[in-house]
Scaffold this active site. Structure first.
Site, PDB file in Angstrom:
ATOM      1  N   TYR A 187      28.017  51.461  68.653  1.00  0.00           N
ATOM      2  CA  TYR A 187      26.605  51.551  68.702  1.00  0.00           C
ATOM      3  C   TYR A 187      25.748  50.353  68.683  1.00  0.00           C
ATOM      4  O   TYR A 187      24.565  50.371  69.322  1.00  0.00           O
ATOM      5  CB  TYR A 187      26.164  52.325  67.285  1.00  0.00           C
ATOM      6  CG  TYR A 187      26.617  53.657  67.177  1.00  0.00           C
ATOM      7  CD1 TYR A 187      27.967  53.966  66.961  1.00  0.00           C
ATOM      8  CD2 TYR A 187      25.543  54.644  67.137  1.00  0.00           C
ATOM      9  CE1 TYR A 187      28.119  55.421  66.923  1.00  0.00           C
ATOM     10  CE2 TYR A 187      25.796  55.834  67.284  1.00  0.00           C
ATOM     11  CZ  TYR A 187      26.883  56.503  66.791  1.00  0.00           C
ATOM     12  OH  TYR A 187      27.448  57.683  66.868  1.00  0.00           O
ATOM     13  N   HIS A 219      23.127  62.069  72.988  1.00  0.00           N
ATOM     14  CA  HIS A 219      21.831  62.310  71.965  1.00  0.00           C
ATOM     15  C   HIS A 219      20.643  61.725  72.561  1.00  0.00           C
ATOM     16  O   HIS A 219      19.940  61.290  71.970  1.00  0.00           O
ATOM     17  CB  HIS A 219      22.207  61.474  70.780  1.00  0.00           C
ATOM     18  CG  HIS A 219      23.313  62.109  70.013  1.00  0.00           C
ATOM     19  ND1 HIS A 219      23.264  62.886  68.838  1.00  0.00           N
ATOM     20  CD2 HIS A 219      24.579  61.697  70.079  1.00  0.00           C
ATOM     21  CE1 HIS A 219      24.121  63.174  68.319  1.00  0.00           C
ATOM     22  NE2 HIS A 219      25.226  62.533  69.161  1.00  0.00           N
ATOM     23  N   HIS A 226      23.260  52.571  63.723  1.00  0.00           N
ATOM     24  CA  HIS A 226      24.395  51.756  63.739  1.00  0.00           C
ATOM     25  C   HIS A 226      25.220  52.109  62.622  1.00  0.00           C
ATOM     26  O   HIS A 226      24.832  51.737  61.489  1.00  0.00           O
ATOM     27  CB  HIS A 226      24.185  50.480  64.092  1.00  0.00           C
ATOM     28  CG  HIS A 226      25.503  49.649  63.901  1.00  0.00           C
ATOM     29  ND1 HIS A 226      26.964  50.226  64.484  1.00  0.00           N
ATOM     30  CD2 HIS A 226      25.832  48.534  63.521  1.00  0.00           C
ATOM     31  CE1 HIS A 226      27.578  49.402  64.347  1.00  0.00           C
ATOM     32  NE2 HIS A 226      27.142  48.383  63.997  1.00  0.00           N
ATOM     33  N   ASN A 243      25.658  64.248  61.781  1.00  0.00           N
ATOM     34  CA  ASN A 243      25.426  65.603  62.654  1.00  0.00           C
ATOM     35  C   ASN A 243      25.241  66.603  61.760  1.00  0.00           C
ATOM     36  O   ASN A 243      25.263  66.634  60.397  1.00  0.00           O
ATOM     37  CB  ASN A 243      26.474  65.892  63.525  1.00  0.00           C
ATOM     38  CG  ASN A 243      26.671  64.868  64.819  1.00  0.00           C
ATOM     39  OD1 ASN A 243      25.676  64.308  65.236  1.00  0.00           O
ATOM     40  ND2 ASN A 243      27.883  64.900  65.359  1.00  0.00           N
TER      41      ASN A 243
HETATM   42  C1  HEM Z   1      31.353  61.730  63.493  1.00  0.00           C
HETATM   43  C2  HEM Z   1      31.197  61.422  64.851  1.00  0.00           C
HETATM   44  C3  HEM Z   1      29.878  61.029  65.286  1.00  0.00           C
HETATM   45  C4  HEM Z   1      28.582  61.362  64.824  1.00  0.00           C
HETATM   46  C5  HEM Z   1      28.246  62.062  63.746  1.00  0.00           C
HETATM   47  C6  HEM Z   1      27.654  60.771  66.095  1.00  0.00           C
HETATM   48  C7  HEM Z   1      26.335  60.850  65.691  1.00  0.00           C
HETATM   49  C8  HEM Z   1      25.424  60.298  66.580  1.00  0.00           C
HETATM   50  C9  HEM Z   1      23.864  60.596  66.546  1.00  0.00           C
HETATM   51  C10 HEM Z   1      23.174  61.047  65.447  1.00  0.00           C
HETATM   52  C11 HEM Z   1      23.494  59.887  67.804  1.00  0.00           C
HETATM   53  C12 HEM Z   1      21.997  59.604  67.851  1.00  0.00           C
HETATM   54  C13 HEM Z   1      21.413  58.381  67.237  1.00  0.00           C
HETATM   55  C14 HEM Z   1      19.907  58.405  67.643  1.00  0.00           C
HETATM   56  O1  HEM Z   1      19.192  59.467  67.200  1.00  0.00           O
HETATM   57  O2  HEM Z   1      19.424  57.609  68.176  1.00  0.00           O
HETATM   58  C15 HEM Z   1      24.553  59.009  68.237  1.00  0.00           C
HETATM   59  C16 HEM Z   1      24.305  58.380  69.192  1.00  0.00           C
HETATM   60  C17 HEM Z   1      25.420  57.626  69.984  1.00  0.00           C
HETATM   61  N1  HEM Z   1      26.633  57.804  69.618  1.00  0.00           N
HETATM   62 FE1  HEM Z   1      27.498  58.755  68.207  1.00  0.00          FE
HETATM   63  N2  HEM Z   1      28.340  60.129  66.975  1.00  0.00           N
HETATM   64  C18 HEM Z   1      29.822  60.388  66.693  1.00  0.00           C
HETATM   65  C19 HEM Z   1      30.843  59.742  67.502  1.00  0.00           C
HETATM   66  C20 HEM Z   1      30.708  58.940  68.133  1.00  0.00           C
HETATM   67  C21 HEM Z   1      31.752  58.276  68.807  1.00  0.00           C
HETATM   68  C22 HEM Z   1      33.043  58.127  68.487  1.00  0.00           C
HETATM   69  C23 HEM Z   1      31.091  57.239  69.532  1.00  0.00           C
HETATM   70  C24 HEM Z   1      31.825  56.249  70.457  1.00  0.00           C
HETATM   71  C25 HEM Z   1      32.858  55.541  70.288  1.00  0.00           C
HETATM   72  C26 HEM Z   1      29.653  57.252  69.373  1.00  0.00           C
HETATM   73  C27 HEM Z   1      28.747  56.766  70.301  1.00  0.00           C
HETATM   74  C28 HEM Z   1      27.404  56.874  70.417  1.00  0.00           C
HETATM   75  C29 HEM Z   1      26.588  56.212  71.224  1.00  0.00           C
HETATM   76  C30 HEM Z   1      27.039  55.082  72.238  1.00  0.00           C
HETATM   77  C31 HEM Z   1      25.341  56.710  70.881  1.00  0.00           C
HETATM   78  C32 HEM Z   1      23.915  56.319  71.430  1.00  0.00           C
HETATM   79  C33 HEM Z   1      23.234  55.358  70.555  1.00  0.00           C
HETATM   80  C34 HEM Z   1      21.960  54.912  71.129  1.00  0.00           C
HETATM   81  O3  HEM Z   1      21.657  54.562  72.418  1.00  0.00           O
HETATM   82  O4  HEM Z   1      21.225  54.394  70.426  1.00  0.00           O
HETATM   83  N3  HEM Z   1      29.520  58.321  68.577  1.00  0.00           N
HETATM   84  N4  HEM Z   1      25.803  59.553  67.614  1.00  0.00           N
END
Ligand code: HEM
Length: 765
Positions: free
Chosen positions: A420, A133, A397, A205
């Site tokens: 997160y 993202h 988060h 999402n």
């Molecule tokens: C339903 C499943 C998921 C959804 C809806 C989702 C949604 C999102 C969204 C919207 C962001 C962007 C946040 C922003 O705008 O700063 C994001 C970032 C991220 N997601 Fe997910 N995600 C999902 C699953 C996962 C999983 C399973 C992991 C890890 C095990 C993960 C790890 C991350 C990480 C590390 C970021 C970057 C955060 C940052 O650097 O600020 N996500 N996710």
């Protein structure tokens, strides 16, 4: 359903802001996108003065201290101040153009403190982009609760009429920070609610299901989707071998992948996307009773998508299309709005609803089985003042919760609850990211966390530990009465430790089939085309064949059509396909939506009836839409008149994909630059005697091909015919007046496109 901030207010604001700007006359003051709050002088200003204020559409984070206490300073006090250039220490400087040297041609001196500070800071301006993202855009807004959720949750921000400031970041998943906006991908929809009980983040999402059922697979799916590790291509897309290799082997990804291949993967705008919390959450009411819910965001503007050809053209023409669209809409006062809704399920020990496992994030619950109940309205009403400070540094988060909202045992959510926080240590450089202004809570913080990189709180006392007596026992535990957060004491079934999924998680195909069956024929055509395109970019035949086997488990027609496009035989499904009921709510078509904030191109030149152009432009504004006048050259039409019309786009700069609909005020003559060597869009030049600029003809034929409403008056028919358009075709209107043409175009725009222009294959089933 309750309306609190009526659309009318928004429309009035659009009219005031945009109309004021349009009548302003100057080419830079007419449409959203002006870079600063003041128009620049021709010569470099020399009179010392305070920095200009931010633009009226912009707002920074509200002023709170690092420990969540309201600060009595205007938010602008965080910006640079004073009339003179200084060092970071506030020392005024006389020059920043020359290093300190031993003579004009001599060596630079090590003692140049200003040079060292300036270059040192510049050398460290970049931080790691998000691991996923990375590409995104955000806005400030307000959430107003209807109070309808109070029956199921004690969350204070969901009580009737409570207004909560929010910050919302949209994103794509796979691309790097500088990638294009309109790629085929899932979009992030992350909302930070600054509630009085602490920050609540709903990190969702625009697709209601996920690729994987267990967070331990997240690195795998992302490694597969990101560019190949050797050549680092392709950027920001799934049309490559590693992605299809993974999803064809790991078939729990089938449902999410199908959504990506549908029109949902290429939204028209962030403003026209639904949002989903994906996981099931647990709500808790004041008496401790619990309910399971899924969160939904429903856009007031409707759910609209691009066509794949449009998306590809836009990626070249305006890679910032979504980000610009969001900022422009807010600047124009066409404030995007979403209703937050919940699907409500009884909290039973099985955690299933109508046989659907609520802990499986690859499954939806059809709205026909559990209607989405509106609980509040979100309005985005301000653009960030500074992209880096706000949009880049915001840290969401899913574990940022408030009393009344709890998580469930969805194994995907469990991993997110770790990830997160952890990722911010690298991205934001230490554990104190909650103190960055955009992340600051609006509730008092007394956390006993101390020190670390970039500590900006100045903690007092000597006893950041419990129990203590030296700091008077502070801080104290809150009981439930005082808003203390208590995890729901859910009974955990007795079991041994295993690395296994529940049996219900093994169903990978019934809901993909349901999604396919719920789409209209034209939406299915798009899905077939998307799979065929993506697999057409895959190098290895084995991966294509394996994916066809997966498609056979969704639907034989889908599989056959894609196989035909790939020139491969279509396999049969392994057994009978699951029998499922379609869920019409999953289709994006068949409804009529408001047209607020849509972009209408008005093609005109000096020969047009400018009175009519002015009137149409005003009516577009009155309807809360944005009119952009397109002509052969920039500047003003009717420059000698008392009320000239400002040109916002030229035939050289405009492309049909920028507009939702086009209006033709006649047939504009070829511009002086209408020849291929100057502008390849003009093709081989203008044939002798041609009455219309060839770039207008291109614009019209493209817009027609993309099923956009087209209207015109005066001799517009001549231009349409020259573009090869049958003026009797659906959604093409040559009228007696601009007003009549506009009226019909707007009516058609309510359905987004003139879908009748896309006859589907006769045998589509
Ligand atoms: C339903 C499943 C998921 C959804 C809806 C989702 C949604 C999102 C969204 C919207 C962001 C962007 C946040 C922003 O705008 O700063 C994001 C970032 C991220 N997601 Fe997910 N995600 C999902 C699953 C996962 C999983 C399973 C992991 C890890 C095990 C993960 C790890 C991350 C990480 C590390 C970021 C970057 C955060 C940052 O650097 O600020 N996500 N996710």
């Amino acid at each position: 359903m309750e309306e609190s901030h009526p659309v009318k207010e928004t429309v009035d604001k659009v009219i005031d802001t945009v109309a004021g700007a349009v009548s302003g006359g100057g080419p830079s003051g007419t449409v959203p996108g002006r870079p600063g709050s003041e128009s620049p002088s021709l010569d470099e200003p020399t009179e010392p003065r305070e920095p200009p204020a931010p633009k009226p559409d912009q707002s920074g984070p509200q002023a709170f201290t690092a420990t969540g206490q309201a600060a009595d300073v205007p938010p602008a006090a965080r910006a640079q101040g004073g009339e003179y250039l200084t060092t970071a220490q506030g020392l005024r400087l006389v020059d920043t153009d020359h290093s300190l040297k031993a003579g004009p041609r001599g060596p630079v001196l090590l003692q140049d403190h200003h040079l060292r500070e300036k270059i040192m800071h510049f050398d460290h301006e970049r931080i790691p982009e998000r691991v996923v993202h990375a590409r995104g855009a955000a806005a400030h807004g307000v959430f107003r609760a209807y109070g309808t959720a109070s029956t199921v949750t004690k969350a204070a921000f969901l009580a009737k009429d409570v207004e909560t400031p929010i910050f919302l970041r949209f994103s794509s998943v796979l691309g790097s920070r500088g990638s294009a906006d309109t790629v085929r991908d899932t979009r992030g929809f992350a909302t930070k609610f600054y509630t009085g009980e602490g920050v609540f983040d709903l990190v969702g999402n625009n697709i209601p299901v996920f690729f994987i059922q267990d967070a331990i697979k997240f690195p795998d799916v992302i490694h597969a989707g990101k560019p190949h590790p050797d050549r680092e291509i392709p950027q920001a897309q799934s049309a490559h071998d590693t992605f299809w290799d993974f999803v064809s082997l790991h078939t729990e990804a089938t449902h999410h992948t199908l959504w990506n291949m549908s029109d949902r993967g290429i939204p028209r705008s962030y403003r026209t996307m639904e949002g989903f919390g994906v996981h099931t959450f647990r709500l808790v009411d004041a008496a401790g009773a619990t309910t399971l819910v899924k969160f939904h965001w429903k856009p007031k503007a409707g759910v609209h998508s691009l066509l794949w050809e449009e998306a590809q053209l836009i990626n070249g023409m305006d890679p910032d299309f979504h980000r610009r669209d969001l900022a422009d809409a807010i600047e124009a006062g066409a404030y995007p709005q979403w209703e937050l809704g919940i699907q409500v399920f009884p909290d039973t020990p099985e955690q299933t609803f109508e046989g659907i496992d609520l802990l499986d994030p690859t499954k939806i619950v059809p709205e026909e089985l559990a209607p989405v109940q509106p609980v509040g309205l979100l309005t985005l009403n301000a653009n960030p003042v500074n992209y880096f400070a706000e949009t880049e540094q915001v840290a969401f988060h899913p574990g940022h919760l408030v009393p009344g909202i709890d998580v469930t045992d969805d194994p995907l959510l469990a991993g997110r609850l770790f990830s997160y926080l952890d990722t911010q240590i690298t991205r934001l450089g230490g554990p104190n990211f909650a103190q960055i202004p955009i992340n600051r809570t609006h509730a008092p913080v007394n956390d006993m966390l101390r020190d670390g990189f970039h500590q900006t709180a100045v903690h007092s006392g000597v006893a950041p530990y419990k129990p203590n007596s030296l700091d008077g026992g502070c801080p104290f535990f809150a009981g439930q009465q005082e808003g203390g957060y208590r995890e729901t004491p859910v009974q955990v079934p007795a079991a041994g430790k295993v690395r296994e999924a529940p049996a219900s998680f093994a169903d990978h195909f019934s809901q993909p089939r349901q999604f396919w069956l719920s789409l209209t024929p034209v939406e299915r055509e798009h899905v077939i085309a998307a799979y065929t395109f993506e697999l057409g970019k895959v190098y290895e035949q084995a991966i294509k064949e394996r994916t066809l086997r997966v498609l056979a488990e969704i639907d034989p027609y889908l599989c056959e059509q894609v196989a035909q496009g790939l020139g491969l035989p279509a396999p049969k499904s392994a057994g009978p396909l699951p029998s499922v009921e379609p869920s019409p709510a999953l289709s994006q078509l068949g409804r009529t939506w408001p047209t607020t904030g849509r972009i209408i191109g008005i093609v005109a030149d000096d020969s047009s009836d400018l009175q009519a152009v002015r009137a149409v432009r005003q009516q577009v504004l009155d309807g809360g839409m944005v009119p952009l006048v397109i002509s052969a050259a920039g500047g003003l039409l009717g420059a000698d008149s008392s009320d000239p019309v400002t040109v916002q786009r030229t035939f050289a700069t405009a492309r049909s994909v920028e507009f939702d609909a086009l209006l033709l005020a006649g047939a504009p003559a070829p511009g002086k630059d209408a020849y291929g060597a100057r502008d390849a869009k003009a093709g081989n030049g203008t044939p002798a005697g041609a009455l219309t600029d060839p770039r207008v003809l291109l614009m019209l034929s493209e817009a027609f091909r993309h099923a956009k409403p087209l209207g015109g008056w005066a001799n517009a028919e001549q231009a349409l015919t020259a573009a090869g358009i049958d003026t009797a075709a659906p959604g093409v209107l040559v009228a007696d007046s601009g007003e009549a043409a506009l009226q019909e175009v707007v009516r058609l725009l309510g359905q987004h496109r003139v879908w009748e222009r896309f006859p589907t294959a006769a045998d589509i089933v």
